[in-house]
Design a protein around this motif. Structure first.
Motif, PDB file in Angstrom:
ATOM      1  N   GLU A 236       1.114  -1.295  -0.135  1.00 22.00           N
ATOM      2  CA  GLU A 236      -0.109  -0.047  -0.089  1.00 22.00           C
ATOM      3  C   GLU A 236       0.873   1.215   0.018  1.00 22.00           C
TER       4      GLU A 236
ATOM      5  N   GLN B 244       1.052   4.174  -2.919  1.00 24.56           N
ATOM      6  CA  GLN B 244       0.792   5.595  -2.743  1.00 24.56           C
ATOM      7  C   GLN B 244       2.008   6.465  -3.132  1.00 24.56           C
TER       8      GLN B 244
ATOM      9  N   ARG C 235       1.904   6.725  -6.577  1.00 23.19           N
ATOM     10  CA  ARG C 235       0.755   7.606  -7.110  1.00 23.19           C
ATOM     11  C   ARG C 235       0.987   9.122  -6.948  1.00 23.19           C
ATOM     12  N   TYR C 236       1.538   9.489  -5.556  1.00 28.29           N
ATOM     13  CA  TYR C 236       1.903  10.790  -5.279  1.00 28.29           C
ATOM     14  C   TYR C 236       3.253  11.192  -6.145  1.00 28.29           C
TER      15      TYR C 236
END
Length: 627
Positions: free
Chosen positions: A124, A128, A131-132
């Motif tokens: 996870e 993240q 994505r960021y």
């Protein structure tokens, strides 16, 4: 893209900052763990031979967690393998101890559970971070990460680098002042950010690598690790649009004010004066003049000036409009601009004029003149300024052309009035003399000669009536009515006296009305019409009744042949004549209607006996009463 404390943007940059620190730390931790594992493994093997298990159990947590975190997609497999190794080690060395075997079995499931959970959390976290990182790298807005204490750029994305024209690698480590155009504004921004911890929608300017300036919109916040994240949006086009709107509004305001001032001018001279004064005032010129085209566009004559020295006036009172450089404006309709009249070989009012604009006063039909606008100091004519003065030139040109046409029209009207004055005065005097001789002839002649004399008198009377009608119409259109209180009884009695042989009845009412001295014309026309069409046997009945508190209705009835229904609605129109032999020129009732409406009333025709047109007609009209 904008950031606020605790928002998605803040978490993005915090994660990326932590990511850089964590991966640097893991490089050292990994090497240390490998060396430590080799050392501890030897110790734990020794303790297993001595029957000690709890140290080995805790040691296995390290590789399980490390493997699950480093390889999240294979974390379950690695943790299960390590758990089996642990179980195999215990079974090999302590197979005869049921408690140890039971504990190892339970520990096996604990290792697998811990590995599964860590793998999930690590996966996870990595998703993240990806994505960021994608948002940071591919955002449409520029993003700067800035050190709070020294205000140095820690990191910048591609959009921010493209905005300021520097390579991304070159920005890192540089002070933000390298791209901030106004240093005082920069200090204000960071001072405010220090107090508020977040700023949204701050407009400022950045300087690019090539020296150009870009307007930007900045939103910034302070992160938990004391760094500043700034998102930057290029708003240069928006600011350019805003400046263009402001410039256009200024142009429209100037043009509207000058246009309004021009529209209030009543004469050509006043128009020229107002146009020149307003243009010089609004556009900051020192000297000005308006020249009017004369002599078939060969010359231009000074019509209005302001600021020209008295000694130079004779020299520039008239200029040649058909020779260069003036012909370019007067004949071809092009504006001329001279920042330096000496360099442009232009000698108009030099000195004191240094810079000069010559703007044609143009209409659709051509150039009617030109406006000369000068400055006593060097002046650069920018596109916005030239657009304004050229538009003013068109406005003034059209207004001048209109004023000239109005002047020409007024001249024609004055000429026509002169002819009317001659007609109404001299011809009327001649008619008066003719009527006198005609009346004498009707008295001294008998039989057929007398009949001819009566016809002559009638013709002269008709000529006088036409002249009176023309004079009345002219007065109606030329004068504004000034209404005064008048006695209706007195007006009617005085008009009845003009017809001594006629049978006219009227019962006084005591009413007063609002009218001017044209009111007798109404009764004169109506009574004469009734007597003319009713011949000798006609009787005229005049009455008046109140209508409400502010009106009186007057009725002029006769016992003549009446008015047919198809004519009742049109007999008050201009030049509308009746169908009888005695129909006139159609002006009497038209003039009557105009006068009644002039007083704010209305007029209409009816049958004297309703439904029986042959029993006579009645003309009704209403007049205002003083309240």
């Amino acid at each position: 893209m904008r950031c606020a404390p605790g928002g998605a943007g803040t978490r993005i940059l915090m994660t990326m900052r932590q990511e850089r620190q964590l991966w640097t730390l893991w490089d050292f931790v990994l090497i240390g763990l490998v060396l430590l594992s080799v050392f501890i493994a030897n110790i734990f093997i020794y303790y297993l031979y001595q029957g000690t298990v709890f140290v080995l159990t805790n040691f296995f947590y390290i590789p399980v967690i490390f493997a699950a975190f480093e390889y999240p997609k294979r974390g379950i497999f690695v943790s299960s393998s390590l758990a089996l190794i642990y179980f195999a080690v215990i079974y090999t060395f302590l197979s005869d101890d049921p408690t140890a075997i039971t504990s190892a079995t339970m520990q096996f499931y604990v290792f697998v559970a811990v590995g599964t959970m860590v793998s999930h959390l690590s996966n996870e976290l990595r998703e993240q971070e990806l994505r960021y990182r994608g948002i940071f790298d591919h955002s449409e807005a520029g993003v700067f990460l800035i050190d709070r204490k020294e205000h140095k750029i820690v990191e910048a994305n591609e959009q921010s680098a493209a905005l300021v024209g520097h390579p991304r690698s070159e920005l890192a480590g540089k002070h933000i002042s390298m791209v901030w155009y106004d240093q005082a504004d920069m200090e204000t921004f960071f001072s405010r950010l220090k107090k508020e911890y977040a700023i949204s929608g701050y407009e400022t300017r950045f300087q690019t690598r090539d020296g150009s300036v870009r307007w930007v919109l900045i939103s910034a916040s302070i992160l938990e690790d004391w760094e500043i994240v700034c998102t930057v949006v290029d708003i240069s086009e928006r600011k350019q649009t805003e400046r263009e709107i402001i410039r256009r509004n200024k142009e429209l305001a100037i043009i509207n004010q000058i246009g309004t001032a021009i529209s209030t001018a009543t004469t050509l001279e006043e128009l020229e004066r107002v146009a020149l004064e307003k243009t010089l005032g609004f556009m900051d010129f020192d000297v000005g003049a308006i020249y009017s085209v004369q002599n078939g566009a060969k010359t231009a004559e000074l019509a209005r000036q302001q600021g020209i020295p008295e000694a130079l006036l004779p020299r520039f009172r008239e200029i040649r409009a058909d020779t260069p450089p003036y012909s370019r404006t007067f004949l071809e309709g092009y504006p001329l601009y001279y920042r330096d009249v000496v360099a442009g070989a232009m000698d108009w009012v030099r000195p004191p004029v240094v810079s000069l604009a010559i703007v044609p006063l143009a209409t659709n039909a051509g150039v009617v003149g030109a406006m000369f606008l000068g400055n006593t100091e060097p002046h650069t004519f920018y596109e916005g300024d030239t657009a304004i003065v050229e538009h003013i030139g068109k406005e003034v040109g059209n207004a001048m052309a209109k004023a000239r046409l109005q002047q020409q029209l007024q001249d024609k009207i004055d000429e026509a009035n002169l002819y009317i004055d001659i007609m109404t005065h001299d011809i009327h005097n001649a008619n008066t003399i003719s009527m006198g001789y005609a009346e004498i002839l009707t008295e001294i002649l008998q039989d057929e000669p007398r009949t001819f004399a009566n016809k002559l008198l009638s013709s002269v009377l008709q000529s006088s009536s036409i002249i009176d009608n023309v004079a009345t119409i002219r007065r109606i259109h030329a004068e504004r009515p000034v209404l005064r209180i008048k006695s209706l009884d007195e007006v009617i009695r005085e008009e009845i006296l003009h017809y001594p042989g006629a049978e006219i009845s009227y019962k006084p009412t005591g009413f007063t009305i609002l009218a001017d001295d044209l009111i007798p014309v109404i009764f004169r026309n109506l009574i004469s019409n009734a007597l003319k069409f009713g011949e000798q046997k006609a009787r005229v009945l005049i009455s008046a009744t109140a209508v409400g508190k502010d009106e009186v209705e007057v009725a002029v009835a006769d016992t003549g042949p009446g008015i047919s229904d198809d004519l009742k609605g049109v007999i008050f129109a201009r030049f509308q004549r009746g169908k009888g032999k005695k129909s006139g020129k159609g002006l009497g009732l038209y003039i009557t209607r105009i006068i009644v409406e002039r007083y704010g009333g209305r007029i209409w025709a009816e049958d004297r006996v309703p439904g029986q047109p042959g029993q006579g007609a009645v003309i009704r009209f209403r007049l205002k009463r003083p309240v």
